[in-house]
Scaffold this motif. Structure first.
Motif, PDB file in Angstrom:
ATOM      1  N   ALA A  57     -37.482 -12.027  61.003  1.00 51.04           N
ATOM      2  CA  ALA A  57     -36.314 -12.620  60.329  1.00 51.04           C
ATOM      3  C   ALA A  57     -35.003 -11.963  60.777  1.00 51.04           C
ATOM      4  O   ALA A  57     -33.924 -12.464  60.471  1.00 51.04           O
ATOM      5  CB  ALA A  57     -36.477 -12.476  58.811  1.00 51.04           C
ATOM      6  N   ARG A  58     -35.097 -10.845  61.481  1.00 52.97           N
ATOM      7  CA  ARG A  58     -33.864 -10.204  61.966  1.00 52.97           C
ATOM      8  C   ARG A  58     -33.231 -11.060  63.055  1.00 52.97           C
ATOM      9  O   ARG A  58     -33.912 -11.849  63.722  1.00 52.97           O
ATOM     10  CB  ARG A  58     -34.173  -8.818  62.542  1.00 52.97           C
ATOM     11  CG  ARG A  58     -34.605  -7.840  61.476  1.00 52.97           C
ATOM     12  CD  ARG A  58     -34.536  -6.438  62.018  1.00 52.97           C
ATOM     13  NE  ARG A  58     -35.244  -5.513  61.142  1.00 52.97           N
ATOM     14  CZ  ARG A  58     -35.329  -4.217  61.360  1.00 52.97           C
ATOM     15  NH1 ARG A  58     -34.765  -3.688  62.438  1.00 52.97           N
ATOM     16  NH2 ARG A  58     -35.977  -3.433  60.534  1.00 52.97           N
ATOM     17  N   THR A  59     -31.948 -10.858  63.265  1.00 57.75           N
ATOM     18  CA  THR A  59     -31.294 -11.646  64.317  1.00 57.75           C
ATOM     19  C   THR A  59     -31.743 -11.136  65.680  1.00 57.75           C
ATOM     20  O   THR A  59     -32.109  -9.962  65.831  1.00 57.75           O
ATOM     21  CB  THR A  59     -29.763 -11.517  64.239  1.00 57.75           C
ATOM     22  OG1 THR A  59     -29.418 -10.158  64.516  1.00 57.75           O
ATOM     23  CG2 THR A  59     -29.224 -11.941  62.893  1.00 57.75           C
ATOM     24  N   PRO A  60     -31.696 -11.995  66.693  1.00 54.56           N
ATOM     25  CA  PRO A  60     -32.048 -11.538  68.046  1.00 54.56           C
ATOM     26  C   PRO A  60     -31.232 -10.312  68.458  1.00 54.56           C
ATOM     27  O   PRO A  60     -31.751  -9.401  69.096  1.00 54.56           O
ATOM     28  CB  PRO A  60     -31.720 -12.751  68.918  1.00 54.56           C
ATOM     29  CG  PRO A  60     -31.904 -13.914  68.000  1.00 54.56           C
ATOM     30  CD  PRO A  60     -31.438 -13.448  66.652  1.00 54.56           C
ATOM     31  N   ARG A  61     -29.968 -10.275  68.084  1.00 54.11           N
ATOM     32  CA  ARG A  61     -29.127  -9.132  68.461  1.00 54.11           C
ATOM     33  C   ARG A  61     -29.662  -7.832  67.845  1.00 54.11           C
ATOM     34  O   ARG A  61     -29.692  -6.797  68.492  1.00 54.11           O
ATOM     35  CB  ARG A  61     -27.674  -9.397  68.031  1.00 54.11           C
ATOM     36  CG  ARG A  61     -26.723  -8.253  68.273  1.00 54.11           C
ATOM     37  CD  ARG A  61     -26.480  -7.964  69.761  1.00 54.11           C
ATOM     38  NE  ARG A  61     -25.721  -9.001  70.396  1.00 54.11           N
ATOM     39  CZ  ARG A  61     -25.809  -9.315  71.696  1.00 54.11           C
ATOM     40  NH1 ARG A  61     -26.664  -8.670  72.473  1.00 54.11           N
ATOM     41  NH2 ARG A  61     -25.071 -10.267  72.212  1.00 54.11           N
TER      42      ARG A  61
END
Ligand code: NAP
Length: 474
Positions: A57-61
């Motif tokens: 669920a974390r952003t790709p960045r």
């Protein structure tokens, strides 16, 4: 050794049974390592499932920055990892430094790829509906790695899996589990959450892996190792229709045309043959040299091979360390004996030295007959087996006459001819006037029974992702 237990959910676990890891240069015990049982695999799967929910669920960045940090930390500690690789695998210092740096690069490359899981949107030609294509993390991945690159074969899988958003359980090779275990504190420091990456050394390899491949939470099996074990894993993977990535054996041909620059060809052959002392799936296995230049090529290759210093890889002046174990050394010796019995000529090497350690000298065989075992199978050691050819068509046919298709090497000064030959070679990779193809930015992998899928490049991350298509109207 600091890290010799199982690594599950970010903590170290002792086990009732343990096994020894041997230093192949001294034949002494290096460490006693915990051996995982089925219950440990279940704990690791639970941990990976829980950690993956947040990680995916974390952003790709955010994922990218953790991987980038792992690259920075590993790059600052190449010496440490290289030393450990030499101790457990035997390879010489320069090979170990090369591997440590190659291994670290996968974190940097996939930090950059994590933000590029590009999809697309287009119009369906007939209906006019929108076709939306996106890539999602595939699910938990079981990673199984060989002993010949204790660091790089692991990071080549961990980095893309984490970039894609997957949690992983790694089963390192029993000969060389220490490097992978030592990497775990570094990943923690880089910000990898507890449970996302778990390491399970085990002497119950077959049962343990089979158990994990039948857990419904697992969706990917990524394996590097022999074709025989790859086949077994593909059969197990079929039960749950897992996504397989298989990096298997090779039988690499080297073709040296009479218009090749001989300096380039010798340097390239040495690299293709002696990187990792021949214990590489990419190692030059069958060397085909044009008859016109064969005497000069054999003389120069034998001189270069004889000049290499054999010894304990921890000595920085050593070029060639021991083979990983007695069985591998004995198999290499058998290949040489078989070739000589069938009419090959010994140009240099060929004699197992006395004393401790699984050493085998750099060896050159010429006039190797087609039916020699070393032509049919992977040598996996420091033996250059040379044959000659006269005709381009004939050498292409001979090079392709194998069930393997990992890598081939071509040396020629005529670029047009060389590219025509490259295209006719049924191999996933070709080195053209180069003895090295491995690069984190390139898709590594083979055709035929050398495997399925690709590692590195853009393709590497997609091995850990599922493509979803949404048909939409608005
Ligand atoms: P291997 O015997 O196939 O072992 C590789 C890994 O598989 C080890 O972790 C091993 O664990 C595990 N394994 C063994 N039997 C298993 C089973 N029944 N089920 C699940 N896992 C099992 O290969 P290796 O001797 O270590 O490595 C040499 C081979 O790898 C060569 O053929 C080489 O060409 C190939 N290779 C290919 C690539 C590539 O990218 N294509 C790269 C490097 C090496 P244990 O150690 O506990 O037995």
């Amino acid at each position: 050794m600091d890290y010799t237990d199982l690594y599950i959910n970010g903590t170290w676990h002792k086990t009732a049974t343990r096994f020894d890891v041997i230093n192949p240069a001294t034949e002494q015990v290096l460490a006693s390592v915990a051996s995982a049982e089925i219950a440990d695999a279940d704990k690791a799967l639970d941990a990976a499932e829980a950690a993956m929910a947040d990680w995916a669920a974390r952003t790709p960045r955010q994922r990218s920055e953790v991987l980038r940090k792992a690259w920075e930390l590993m790059t600052a500690r190449l010496d440490h990892f290289a030393h450990l690789i030499t101790l457990e695998n035997g390879k010489a210092r320069a090979d170990a430094m090369g591997e440590a740096s190659y291994a670290a690069e996968f974190f940097r490359w996939f930090a950059e790829e994590a933000v590029r899981a590009d999809g697309m949107i287009t119009h369906a030609p007939a209906s006019g509906a929108r076709i939306i294509v996106q890539h999602k993390p595939a699910g938990l991945a079981v990673l199984i790695t060989p002993w010949n690159y204790p660091a790089a074969m692991g990071t080549r899988k961990i980095a893309p899996a984490l970039a894609a958003g997957c949690g992983v359980i790694i089963k390192p090779a029993s000969e060389t589990p220490l490097t992978m275990l030592a990497l775990m504190p570094l990943l923690e420091e880089a910000g990898v959450p507890a449970g996302l990456v778990n390491v399970l050394p085990s002497r119950r390899t077959g049962a343990l892996v089979d158990h994990m491949l039948h857990d419904p939470r697992v969706r990917v099996v990524s394996f590097t190792g022999s074709t025989g074990v790859g086949r077994t894993l593909l059969k197990s993977a079929a039960d749950q229709v897992l996504k397989p990535a298989m990096e298997l054996g090779g039988n690499a041909p080297v073709i040296v045309f009479d218009d090749a620059d001989l300096d380039v060809a010798i340097e390239g052959t040495m690299l293709a043959k002696m990187r990792n002392l021949g214990e590489a799936c990419t190692a030059a296995n069958r060397i085909y040299v044009h008859e016109k230049i064969a005497p000069e090529y054999i003389r120069r290759l034998s001189a270069a091979m004889s000049a290499l210093k054999v010894g304990d890889g921890t000595d920085p002046s050593v070029d060639v360390g021991p083979l990983v174990n007695a069985a591998t050394r004995d198999k290499v010796a058998e290949f040489v004996a078989d070739a000589l019995a069938k009419g090959a000529r010994l140009e240099c090497g060929g004699v197992v030295p006395e004393g401790h350690g699984y050493f085998y000298p750099p060896t050159v065989l010429s006039n190797v007959p087609e039916n020699a075992d070393c032509v049919q199978d992977e040598i996996f050691g420091p033996v250059a087996a040379i044959q000659t050819f006269t005709d381009q068509e004939e050498v292409i046919t001979r090079a392709n006459a194998t069930e393997y298709g990992l890598v081939a090497y071509v040396f020629s000064g005529d670029f047009k001819r060389a590219l025509q030959v490259c295209e006719r070679l049924d191999y996933g990779m070709v080195g053209l006037n180069r003895g090295l193809v491995s690069d984190p930015a390139a898709p590594f992998g083979g055709t035929k029974q050398s495997g399925l899928g690709r590692e590195g490049g853009h393709e590497g991350m997609l091995e850990f992702m599922e493509t979803q298509y949404i048909s939409a109207s608005w």
